[in-house]
Enzyme design. Structure first.
Site, short mmCIF file in Angstrom:
data_model
loop_
_atom_site.label_atom_id
_atom_site.label_comp_id
_atom_site.label_asym_id
_atom_site.label_seq_id
_atom_site.Cartn_x
_atom_site.Cartn_y
_atom_site.Cartn_z
N ASP A 1 0.83 -1.21 0.00
CA ASP A 1 0.00 0.00 0.00
C ASP A 1 0.87 1.26 0.00
O ASP A 1 1.93 1.28 0.63
CB ASP A 1 -0.90 -0.01 1.23
CG ASP A 1 -2.06 0.95 1.12
OD1 ASP A 1 -2.32 1.45 0.00
OD2 ASP A 1 -2.72 1.20 2.14
N HIS B 1 3.05 3.47 -8.99
CA HIS B 1 2.82 2.05 -9.28
C HIS B 1 4.03 1.43 -9.99
O HIS B 1 4.39 0.28 -9.72
CB HIS B 1 1.57 1.90 -10.16
CG HIS B 1 0.30 2.26 -9.46
ND1 HIS B 1 -0.09 1.69 -8.26
CD2 HIS B 1 -0.69 3.15 -9.79
CE1 HIS B 1 -1.26 2.18 -7.89
NE2 HIS B 1 -1.64 3.08 -8.79
N LEU C 1 11.32 -19.87 -4.78
CA LEU C 1 10.25 -19.07 -4.17
C LEU C 1 8.93 -19.36 -4.87
O LEU C 1 8.83 -19.26 -6.09
CB LEU C 1 10.57 -17.58 -4.27
CG LEU C 1 9.54 -16.62 -3.65
CD1 LEU C 1 9.52 -16.79 -2.13
CD2 LEU C 1 9.85 -15.17 -4.01
#
Length: 234
Positions: free
Chosen positions: A14, A32, A126
């Site tokens: 956020d 972004h 991952l």
């Protein structure tokens, strides 16, 4: 410290728009774009910390309510990531899995996503879940409908439902629950982020805006988690 490290981290990324405004950019997309760079770095940092599972909140079901231009630009950014940056995931050994409601995605977007998942399927370092068009309540409702359909068709017995069986209908079936949730940007809430999978997660909040998140910030969260587990004797 052995055994105190989280196996699965969830991150609510956020603060991108506020970061862009703080830096006086004319478009919030600059935030972004910087956030995507931080996200890619996060994958490497998790590998360095030997965290095997990572889930990030990239676009919620509520985000569809944003201005149409911003939503369009966000999906353009998403396509660029999956097309132009996915090679970095391959190089790092990251296996990418997109979870969420795909009903509103274009055929082009769906193909880009599935291609990225296929390209990275052999990644072993991952396991990365990217939540796109995701809402926790929506996920549970969809799972309930799918289970109910199986009951109606005779494939399932209504009286035999268990938590383990219901979990198999979730987007995250077969993936361990989230141990630690990290939320940036200052808000102290989960905002519909995987309510089933975070039931027993520890929650760590920071005022740091997502584009400014660093490996040092991650280390602070991991140290806090280890301290909590030691104090609880777990």
């Amino acid at each position: 410290m052995a055994g105190r490290k989280p196996q699965h981290i969830g991150v609510i990324m956020d603060g991108n728009r506020r970061w862009a405004k703080q830096h006086m950019f004319s478009s919030v997309m600059r935030g972004h774009e910087k956030g995507v760079d931080t996200f890619i770095d996060l994958c490497e940092w998790c590998e360095n910390a030997e965290i095997p599972y990572l889930t990030v909140y990239a676009f919620s079901t509520e985000n569809w309510k944003r201005a149409q231009e911003e939503v369009r630009d966000l999906f353009s950014l998403m396509r660029r990531f999956f097309r132009d940056e996915i090679h970095r995931c391959v190089e790092m050994g990251v296996s990418v899995h997109v979870v969420g409601s795909m009903d509103r995605f274009s055929e082009e977007d769906l193909k880009v996503i599935r291609d990225a998942e296929e390209i990275t399927k052999d990644g072993k370092k991952l396991y990365l879940q990217i939540a796109l068009s995701y809402g926790g309540r929506d996920e549970i409702v969809r799972a309930a409908k799918a289970w109910a359909a199986d009951v109606v068709s005779g494939n399932k017995d209504c009286s035999s439902l268990t938590e383990e069986e219901f979990e198999s209908y979730l987007y995250t079936a077969g993936v361990p629950d989230i141990d630690l949730v990290i939320r940036t940007g200052g808000d102290v809430r989960l905002s519909n982020f995987f309510p089933w999978q975070t039931t027993y997660a520890d929650l760590w909040f920071t005022d740091v805006l997502w584009p400014d998140f660093s490996e040092k910030t991650l280390s602070e969260a991991l140290s806090w988690y280890e301290h909590v587990k030691i104090n609880k004797g777990r």
